[in-house]
Motif scaffolding. Structure first.
Motif, PDB file in Angstrom:
ATOM      1  N   ASP A 124      17.572 -57.559  -9.900  1.00  0.00           N
ATOM      2  CA  ASP A 124      16.646 -56.795  -9.051  1.00  0.00           C
ATOM      3  C   ASP A 124      17.119 -55.348  -8.984  1.00  0.00           C
ATOM      4  O   ASP A 124      18.314 -55.081  -8.815  1.00  0.00           O
ATOM      5  N   GLY A 125      16.188 -54.405  -9.087  1.00  0.00           N
ATOM      6  CA  GLY A 125      16.573 -53.004  -9.003  1.00  0.00           C
ATOM      7  C   GLY A 125      15.386 -52.081  -9.137  1.00  0.00           C
ATOM      8  O   GLY A 125      14.225 -52.508  -9.090  1.00  0.00           O
ATOM      9  N   VAL A 126      15.681 -50.800  -9.280  1.00  0.00           N
ATOM     10  CA  VAL A 126      14.669 -49.755  -9.412  1.00  0.00           C
ATOM     11  C   VAL A 126      14.822 -49.113 -10.785  1.00  0.00           C
ATOM     12  O   VAL A 126      15.931 -48.717 -11.173  1.00  0.00           O
ATOM     13  N   LEU A 127      13.713 -49.004 -11.504  1.00  0.00           N
ATOM     14  CA  LEU A 127      13.737 -48.431 -12.847  1.00  0.00           C
ATOM     15  C   LEU A 127      13.772 -46.914 -12.781  1.00  0.00           C
ATOM     16  O   LEU A 127      13.243 -46.297 -11.853  1.00  0.00           O
ATOM     17  N   GLY A 128      14.374 -46.314 -13.808  1.00  0.00           N
ATOM     18  CA  GLY A 128      14.406 -44.862 -13.919  1.00  0.00           C
ATOM     19  C   GLY A 128      13.292 -44.363 -14.825  1.00  0.00           C
ATOM     20  O   GLY A 128      12.166 -44.877 -14.783  1.00  0.00           O
ATOM     21  N   LEU A 129      13.607 -43.378 -15.642  1.00  0.00           N
ATOM     22  CA  LEU A 129      12.625 -42.766 -16.534  1.00  0.00           C
ATOM     23  C   LEU A 129      12.786 -43.354 -17.930  1.00  0.00           C
ATOM     24  O   LEU A 129      13.888 -43.408 -18.466  1.00  0.00           O
ATOM     25  N   ARG A 130      11.670 -43.764 -18.523  1.00  0.00           N
ATOM     26  CA  ARG A 130      11.742 -44.405 -19.832  1.00  0.00           C
ATOM     27  C   ARG A 130      11.974 -43.369 -20.930  1.00  0.00           C
ATOM     28  O   ARG A 130      11.563 -42.207 -20.834  1.00  0.00           O
ATOM     29  N   GLN A 131      12.622 -43.843 -22.002  1.00  0.00           N
ATOM     30  CA  GLN A 131      12.971 -42.991 -23.136  1.00  0.00           C
ATOM     31  C   GLN A 131      12.136 -43.290 -24.385  1.00  0.00           C
ATOM     32  O   GLN A 131      12.355 -42.674 -25.430  1.00  0.00           O
ATOM     33  N   VAL A 132      11.183 -44.233 -24.269  1.00  0.00           N
ATOM     34  CA  VAL A 132      10.383 -44.645 -25.436  1.00  0.00           C
ATOM     35  C   VAL A 132       8.918 -44.719 -25.038  1.00  0.00           C
ATOM     36  O   VAL A 132       8.565 -44.718 -23.859  1.00  0.00           O
ATOM     37  N   SER A 133       8.073 -44.798 -26.077  1.00  0.00           N
ATOM     38  CA  SER A 133       6.636 -44.979 -25.882  1.00  0.00           C
ATOM     39  C   SER A 133       6.153 -46.113 -26.783  1.00  0.00           C
ATOM     40  O   SER A 133       6.851 -46.527 -27.724  1.00  0.00           O
ATOM     41  N   VAL A 134       4.960 -46.597 -26.499  1.00  0.00           N
ATOM     42  CA  VAL A 134       4.365 -47.625 -27.344  1.00  0.00           C
ATOM     43  C   VAL A 134       4.201 -47.066 -28.756  1.00  0.00           C
ATOM     44  O   VAL A 134       3.727 -45.947 -28.951  1.00  0.00           O
ATOM     45  N   GLY A 135       4.604 -47.849 -29.746  1.00  0.00           N
ATOM     46  CA  GLY A 135       4.546 -47.415 -31.137  1.00  0.00           C
ATOM     47  C   GLY A 135       5.857 -46.910 -31.670  1.00  0.00           C
ATOM     48  O   GLY A 135       6.030 -46.788 -32.897  1.00  0.00           O
ATOM     49  N   ASP A 136       6.821 -46.571 -30.800  1.00  0.00           N
ATOM     50  CA  ASP A 136       8.144 -46.133 -31.266  1.00  0.00           C
ATOM     51  C   ASP A 136       8.862 -47.267 -31.994  1.00  0.00           C
ATOM     52  O   ASP A 136       8.741 -48.438 -31.610  1.00  0.00           O
ATOM     53  N   TYR A 137       9.591 -46.896 -33.026  1.00  0.00           N
ATOM     54  CA  TYR A 137      10.415 -47.875 -33.725  1.00  0.00           C
ATOM     55  C   TYR A 137      11.835 -47.754 -33.173  1.00  0.00           C
ATOM     56  O   TYR A 137      12.447 -46.687 -33.221  1.00  0.00           O
ATOM     57  N   LEU A 138      12.332 -48.855 -32.636  1.00  0.00           N
ATOM     58  CA  LEU A 138      13.650 -48.853 -32.005  1.00  0.00           C
ATOM     59  C   LEU A 138      14.705 -49.362 -32.962  1.00  0.00           C
ATOM     60  O   LEU A 138      14.505 -50.379 -33.647  1.00  0.00           O
ATOM     61  N   ASP A 139      15.817 -48.661 -33.000  1.00  0.00           N
ATOM     62  CA  ASP A 139      17.007 -49.182 -33.652  1.00  0.00           C
ATOM     63  C   ASP A 139      17.761 -50.068 -32.661  1.00  0.00           C
ATOM     64  O   ASP A 139      17.609 -49.921 -31.432  1.00  0.00           O
ATOM     65  N   ALA A 140      18.558 -50.961 -33.144  1.00  0.00           N
ATOM     66  CA  ALA A 140      19.370 -51.787 -32.254  1.00  0.00           C
ATOM     67  C   ALA A 140      20.300 -50.891 -31.430  1.00  0.00           C
ATOM     68  O   ALA A 140      20.973 -50.015 -31.965  1.00  0.00           O
ATOM     69  N   GLY A 141      20.302 -51.080 -30.113  1.00  0.00           N
ATOM     70  CA  GLY A 141      21.150 -50.286 -29.234  1.00  0.00           C
ATOM     71  C   GLY A 141      20.524 -49.002 -28.730  1.00  0.00           C
ATOM     72  O   GLY A 141      21.176 -48.236 -28.014  1.00  0.00           O
ATOM     73  N   GLN A 142      19.275 -48.733 -29.039  1.00  0.00           N
ATOM     74  CA  GLN A 142      18.631 -47.488 -28.598  1.00  0.00           C
ATOM     75  C   GLN A 142      18.236 -47.589 -27.131  1.00  0.00           C
ATOM     76  O   GLN A 142      17.762 -48.626 -26.661  1.00  0.00           O
ATOM     77  N   ASP A 143      18.411 -46.475 -26.370  1.00  0.00           N
ATOM     78  CA  ASP A 143      18.083 -46.442 -24.944  1.00  0.00           C
ATOM     79  C   ASP A 143      16.594 -46.645 -24.721  1.00  0.00           C
ATOM     80  O   ASP A 143      15.762 -46.085 -25.451  1.00  0.00           O
ATOM     81  N   ILE A 144      16.271 -47.432 -23.671  1.00  0.00           N
ATOM     82  CA  ILE A 144      14.870 -47.639 -23.300  1.00  0.00           C
ATOM     83  C   ILE A 144      14.614 -47.105 -21.893  1.00  0.00           C
ATOM     84  O   ILE A 144      13.814 -46.196 -21.700  1.00  0.00           O
ATOM     85  N   VAL A 145      15.293 -47.647 -20.874  1.00  0.00           N
ATOM     86  CA  VAL A 145      15.127 -47.200 -19.482  1.00  0.00           C
ATOM     87  C   VAL A 145      16.333 -47.691 -18.688  1.00  0.00           C
ATOM     88  O   VAL A 145      16.907 -48.728 -19.000  1.00  0.00           O
ATOM     89  N   ASN A 146      16.723 -46.924 -17.670  1.00  0.00           N
ATOM     90  CA  ASN A 146      17.848 -47.342 -16.816  1.00  0.00           C
ATOM     91  C   ASN A 146      17.338 -48.132 -15.615  1.00  0.00           C
ATOM     92  O   ASN A 146      16.233 -47.907 -15.119  1.00  0.00           O
ATOM     93  N   LEU A 147      18.182 -49.054 -15.152  1.00  0.00           N
ATOM     94  CA  LEU A 147      17.872 -49.898 -13.996  1.00  0.00           C
ATOM     95  C   LEU A 147      19.013 -49.769 -12.991  1.00  0.00           C
ATOM     96  O   LEU A 147      20.182 -49.933 -13.356  1.00  0.00           O
TER      97      LEU A 147
END
Length: 345
Positions: A160-183
């Protein structure tokens, strides 16, 4: 007759001199001083230092596998529960691999059943049966692997927590270990601070602290120490300490710089007087009391000083009247006129 006249004149002169002295004394009234009463109030022994606020739990969510972002199931800054689906990666290929693994397992299981029947009738040897069993177990492992890969295409909140600001958008290609959002967990918050080596013996688990910060001037937030680093910093010779602060209304934010007061002792009914009432004479401290309209000096022993007041630990019982202003112009035994401090004469 002349002698009587001289005696009368001498008596008149003495009487006039006495009357003049009385007039002079009447013209100089007793000095006016301001008096105060000792007060009872809370006095604390505190160790003051500085620290920072930290989230109780903090994590940067990252993908464990490569893939394209297909769906975002959250809004920035919202509170989420543990297990909430946050991000969905494109899972078309992984689902196909799962279906293939399921088919292979089905085939392996049927082959194993046939091998068992043949072995029981004596038409097959044990080696063929073992090979069929091994193939079945390998296909089960392949299915479990495909299911695990499918599960990792769905990124969920670990707590349980509060999300921060996201670092990705729909359609982005993610590498393994890439930042998405902080909790972040914002209630409670951690307070991280250090104390010098000489104060380490005064700190213990469960000890109360209070913090203040410029954002909320005049407010004090109370917390409790829950962790002590057993190893001191070799450079600064200080001990790292963590405390918890309740933050139900989330007014406090991680990263804020705070002033920390570690409460070493509390005396709820300590006797205090204004600092200006204390007279230092050498290495001893005195106050002037007003007793029956006259000045009576008394030696005292003081404790902690705070906000213009000083704690009296010996010499007063709380019922005295102290001279707080004007004691410089009086001496022991002198008659004085008094008024409460701050009152109009």
């Amino acid at each position: 007759m002349t002698a009587r006249l001289h005696a009368w004149l001498l008596a008149a002169l003495l009487l006039a001199a006495g009357f003049g002295q009385a007039q002079e004394e009447a013209a100089e009234p007793a000095p006016l001083v301001e008096v105060v009463q000792p007060q009872r109030m809370l006095v604390r022994d505190e160790l003051v230092t500085f620290g920072s606020l930290r989230s109780d739990e903090s994590v940067m969510l990252r993908s464990e596998i490569e893939g394209r972002v297909a769906r975002l199931h959250f809004r920035e800054g919202e509170a989420v529960k543990a297990g909430t689906l946050l991000v969905g990666l494109d899972d078309a290929i992984v689902r196909a691999e799962l279906a293939q693994a399921q088919a292979n397992l089905l085939l392996a299981e049927r082959s194993y059943v046939r091998a068992q029947n043949l072995f029981q009738r004596g038409a097959s040897n044990a080696q063929a049966l073992d090979e069929a069993l091994g193939q079945q177990q390998a296909m089960r492992a392949s299915l479990a692997l495909a299911q695990a890969r499918l599960d990792k295409t769905q990124i969920r909140a670990p707590f349980d927590g509060v999300l921060g600001l996201r670092q990705v958008s729909v359609g982005d290609y993610l590498d393994a270990g890439q930042d998405i959002v902080n909790l972040e967990v914002l209630d409670p918050l951690k307070v991280e601070f250090r104390v010098p080596q000489k104060a380490v013996s005064q700190i213990h688990l469960g000890q109360s602290i209070e913090i203040t910060l410029d954002t909320y001037a005049g407010e004090r937030f109370r917390g409790e120490i829950f962790a002590l680093n057993p190893r001191l910093d070799e450079v600064g010779r200080s001990q790292a300490i963590r405390a918890h602060i309740a933050n139900r209304d989330q007014r406090l934010k991680p990263g804020q710089f705070v002033k920390v007061s570690v409460i070493l002792a509390e005396r709820p009914q300590a006797l205090v007087i204004p600092e200006e009432a204390v007279m230092p004479l050498g290495d001893r401290l005195w106050v002037n009391l007003v007793v029956d309209g006259k000045v009576a000096p008394r030696e005292i022993r003081t404790g902690r000083r705070q906000q213009g007041r000083v704690e009296v630990v010996e010499g007063l019982d709380g019922g005295e009247s102290l001279i707080s202003a004007g004691w410089q112009k009086v001496t022991a035994g002198m008659a004085v006129r008094s008024k409460p401090a701050g009152a109009t004469p």
